[in-house]
Write a protein that holds these residues in place. Sequence first.
Motif, PDB file in Angstrom:
ATOM      1  N   ASP A 187      29.638   6.144 -45.831  1.00  0.00           N
ATOM      2  CA  ASP A 187      30.190   4.789 -45.918  1.00  0.00           C
ATOM      3  C   ASP A 187      29.141   3.792 -46.404  1.00  0.00           C
ATOM      4  OD1 ASP A 187      32.603   5.772 -44.984  1.00  0.00           O
ATOM      5  OD2 ASP A 187      32.291   5.106 -42.919  1.00  0.00           O
ATOM      6  N   PHE A 188      27.885   4.038 -46.040  1.00  0.00           N
ATOM      7  CA  PHE A 188      26.800   3.130 -46.434  1.00  0.00           C
ATOM      8  C   PHE A 188      26.298   3.393 -47.848  1.00  0.00           C
ATOM      9  CE2 PHE A 188      22.124   2.207 -46.463  1.00  0.00           C
ATOM     10  CZ  PHE A 188      22.207   0.820 -46.370  1.00  0.00           C
ATOM     11  N   LEU A 189      26.590   4.553 -48.395  1.00  0.00           N
ATOM     12  CA  LEU A 189      25.991   4.978 -49.656  1.00  0.00           C
ATOM     13  C   LEU A 189      26.228   4.006 -50.819  1.00  0.00           C
ATOM     14  CD1 LEU A 189      24.231   7.152 -50.882  1.00  0.00           C
ATOM     15  CD2 LEU A 189      26.273   8.524 -51.279  1.00  0.00           C
ATOM     16  N   PRO A 190      27.431   3.461 -51.028  1.00  0.00           N
ATOM     17  CA  PRO A 190      27.584   2.484 -52.120  1.00  0.00           C
ATOM     18  C   PRO A 190      26.668   1.268 -51.963  1.00  0.00           C
ATOM     19  CG  PRO A 190      29.727   3.285 -51.407  1.00  0.00           C
ATOM     20  CD  PRO A 190      28.737   3.793 -50.408  1.00  0.00           C
ATOM     21  N   THR A 191      26.463   0.815 -50.732  1.00  0.00           N
ATOM     22  CA  THR A 191      25.538  -0.294 -50.502  1.00  0.00           C
ATOM     23  C   THR A 191      24.108   0.133 -50.777  1.00  0.00           C
ATOM     24  OG1 THR A 191      26.993  -1.276 -48.846  1.00  0.00           O
ATOM     25  CG2 THR A 191      24.702  -1.947 -48.785  1.00  0.00           C
ATOM     26  N   ARG A 192      23.754   1.368 -50.420  1.00  0.00           N
ATOM     27  CA  ARG A 192      22.415   1.879 -50.705  1.00  0.00           C
ATOM     28  C   ARG A 192      22.160   1.883 -52.219  1.00  0.00           C
ATOM     29  NH1 ARG A 192      17.317   2.106 -49.329  1.00  0.00           N
ATOM     30  NH2 ARG A 192      17.377   1.129 -51.371  1.00  0.00           N
ATOM     31  N   ALA A 193      23.171   2.250 -52.994  1.00  0.00           N
ATOM     32  CA  ALA A 193      23.034   2.247 -54.451  1.00  0.00           C
ATOM     33  C   ALA A 193      22.843   0.830 -54.979  1.00  0.00           C
ATOM     34  CB  ALA A 193      24.266   2.891 -55.091  1.00  0.00           C
ATOM     35  N   ARG A 194      23.559  -0.111 -54.398  1.00  0.00           N
ATOM     36  CA  ARG A 194      23.398  -1.510 -54.827  1.00  0.00           C
ATOM     37  C   ARG A 194      22.016  -2.036 -54.457  1.00  0.00           C
ATOM     38  NH1 ARG A 194      28.315  -5.466 -53.746  1.00  0.00           N
ATOM     39  NH2 ARG A 194      27.051  -6.636 -55.248  1.00  0.00           N
ATOM     40  N   LEU A 195      21.484  -1.643 -53.303  1.00  0.00           N
ATOM     41  CA  LEU A 195      20.124  -2.038 -52.931  1.00  0.00           C
ATOM     42  C   LEU A 195      19.112  -1.497 -53.933  1.00  0.00           C
ATOM     43  CD1 LEU A 195      20.296  -1.477 -49.071  1.00  0.00           C
ATOM     44  CD2 LEU A 195      19.784  -3.653 -50.192  1.00  0.00           C
ATOM     45  N   ASP A 196      19.316  -0.270 -54.394  1.00  0.00           N
ATOM     46  CA  ASP A 196      18.422   0.297 -55.407  1.00  0.00           C
ATOM     47  C   ASP A 196      18.402  -0.578 -56.659  1.00  0.00           C
ATOM     48  OD1 ASP A 196      17.863   2.441 -53.771  1.00  0.00           O
ATOM     49  OD2 ASP A 196      19.221   3.816 -54.784  1.00  0.00           O
ATOM     50  N   LEU A 197      19.571  -0.959 -57.115  1.00  0.00           N
ATOM     51  CA  LEU A 197      19.676  -1.762 -58.332  1.00  0.00           C
ATOM     52  C   LEU A 197      19.147  -3.178 -58.134  1.00  0.00           C
ATOM     53  CD1 LEU A 197      23.218  -0.648 -59.554  1.00  0.00           C
ATOM     54  CD2 LEU A 197      21.027  -0.087 -60.630  1.00  0.00           C
ATOM     55  N   ALA A 198      19.233  -3.681 -56.895  1.00  0.00           N
ATOM     56  CA  ALA A 198      18.830  -5.063 -56.621  1.00  0.00           C
ATOM     57  C   ALA A 198      17.337  -5.210 -56.349  1.00  0.00           C
ATOM     58  CB  ALA A 198      19.625  -5.604 -55.436  1.00  0.00           C
ATOM     59  N   GLY A 199      16.599  -4.081 -56.308  1.00  0.00           N
ATOM     60  CA  GLY A 199      15.161  -4.189 -56.174  1.00  0.00           C
ATOM     61  C   GLY A 199      14.552  -3.597 -54.929  1.00  0.00           C
ATOM     62  N   TRP A 200      15.348  -2.859 -54.146  1.00  0.00           N
ATOM     63  CA  TRP A 200      14.832  -2.230 -52.931  1.00  0.00           C
ATOM     64  C   TRP A 200      14.942  -0.702 -52.996  1.00  0.00           C
ATOM     65  CZ3 TRP A 200      17.496  -6.834 -52.727  1.00  0.00           C
ATOM     66  CH2 TRP A 200      16.859  -7.903 -52.075  1.00  0.00           C
ATOM     67  N   PRO A 201      14.530  -0.064 -54.092  1.00  0.00           N
ATOM     68  CA  PRO A 201      14.709   1.392 -54.189  1.00  0.00           C
ATOM     69  C   PRO A 201      13.809   2.179 -53.244  1.00  0.00           C
ATOM     70  CG  PRO A 201      13.446   0.595 -56.053  1.00  0.00           C
ATOM     71  CD  PRO A 201      13.931  -0.619 -55.320  1.00  0.00           C
ATOM     72  N   ASP A 202      12.627   1.660 -52.936  1.00  0.00           N
ATOM     73  CA  ASP A 202      11.654   2.418 -52.163  1.00  0.00           C
ATOM     74  C   ASP A 202      11.332   1.770 -50.818  1.00  0.00           C
ATOM     75  OD1 ASP A 202      11.300   4.292 -54.298  1.00  0.00           O
ATOM     76  OD2 ASP A 202      10.104   2.773 -55.307  1.00  0.00           O
ATOM     77  N   VAL A 203      12.104   0.779 -50.428  1.00  0.00           N
ATOM     78  CA  VAL A 203      11.844   0.048 -49.191  1.00  0.00           C
ATOM     79  C   VAL A 203      12.861   0.444 -48.127  1.00  0.00           C
ATOM     80  CG1 VAL A 203      11.688  -2.237 -48.127  1.00  0.00           C
ATOM     81  CG2 VAL A 203      10.856  -1.896 -50.468  1.00  0.00           C
ATOM     82  N   ASP A 204      12.371   0.786 -46.937  1.00  0.00           N
ATOM     83  CA  ASP A 204      13.239   1.050 -45.802  1.00  0.00           C
ATOM     84  C   ASP A 204      13.511  -0.281 -45.118  1.00  0.00           C
ATOM     85  OD1 ASP A 204      14.571   1.800 -43.539  1.00  0.00           O
ATOM     86  OD2 ASP A 204      12.956   3.044 -42.717  1.00  0.00           O
ATOM     87  N   ILE A 205      14.676  -0.830 -45.347  1.00  0.00           N
ATOM     88  CA  ILE A 205      14.988  -2.159 -44.802  1.00  0.00           C
ATOM     89  C   ILE A 205      15.151  -2.136 -43.287  1.00  0.00           C
ATOM     90  CG2 ILE A 205      16.043  -2.955 -46.958  1.00  0.00           C
ATOM     91  CD1 ILE A 205      18.776  -2.513 -45.589  1.00  0.00           C
ATOM     92  N   PHE A 206      15.215  -0.945 -42.702  1.00  0.00           N
ATOM     93  CA  PHE A 206      15.353  -0.836 -41.251  1.00  0.00           C
ATOM     94  C   PHE A 206      14.011  -0.708 -40.539  1.00  0.00           C
ATOM     95  CE2 PHE A 206      19.257   0.959 -43.105  1.00  0.00           C
ATOM     96  CZ  PHE A 206      20.200   0.130 -42.524  1.00  0.00           C
ATOM     97  N   SER A 207      12.942  -0.512 -41.303  1.00  0.00           N
ATOM     98  CA  SER A 207      11.625  -0.340 -40.668  1.00  0.00           C
ATOM     99  C   SER A 207      11.076  -1.669 -40.166  1.00  0.00           C
ATOM    100  CB  SER A 207      10.650   0.311 -41.643  1.00  0.00           C
ATOM    101  OG  SER A 207      10.384  -0.553 -42.738  1.00  0.00           O
ATOM    102  N   HIS A 208      10.183  -1.614 -39.167  1.00  0.00           N
ATOM    103  CA  HIS A 208       9.609  -2.838 -38.570  1.00  0.00           C
ATOM    104  C   HIS A 208       8.357  -3.239 -39.349  1.00  0.00           C
ATOM    105  CE1 HIS A 208       8.555  -5.832 -35.626  1.00  0.00           C
ATOM    106  NE2 HIS A 208       7.397  -5.243 -35.401  1.00  0.00           N
TER     107      HIS A 208
END
Length: 208
Positions: A187-208
């Motif tokens: 369910d999250f995968l389409p959003t993950r793909a959009r994050l890649d395109l928006a500039g967060w391909p290598d960033v774990d947005i859940f990390s502290h």
Amino acid sequence: MTNHLYQNDLPDGLDLGPMVAIDCETMGLNPHRDRLCVVQLSGGDGHAHIVQIAQDQIGKGKEAAPNLCALLENPDVIKLFHYGRFDIAAMFNAFGALAAPVYCTKIASKLVRTYTDRHGLKNLLQELLQQDISKQQQSSDWGAPTLTKAQLDYAASDVLHLHRLKRELDRMLDREGRAEMAQACFDFLPTRARLDLAGWPDVDIFSH
């Protein structure tokens, strides 16, 4: 097995059923730089439908491939991928159509085949289906005006087995009690793909 080749879009009225295996071929692995060249699909019936995308279609919106885009966005059709993160991003970048709902055999494999780090499609097919496929054409020129028979056969091989592969992976996910977690990832995968395109391909947005 029959390969059906189309130019620019799927034909009108083509019904591939409630679950469609999809894969893409591009000029490289950077969806911003490397254009989408081919989209191959299968309804799980042993036939492959291969759409050759013209260079001037890219960036023209959903009207550039209306039938394909309608399928990608159809909420009643599950789009079945192996490493959907890339394919979803490539098609969204090309046409602005976000594939959903989706299932990814690579994610399923990583959740349930924790006894190995080999999650490529070739590895999965060998182990779970005793099916061997060639990856020789993977790095060929997919932007060429005319695709070779070897390229078409390779493109088809990437989607023809995904339905059976999903059934095996679902069985393992159920056995290990991870089906619900897998669905949340899909369910999250389409959003993950959009994050890649928006500039967060290598960033774990859940990390502290």
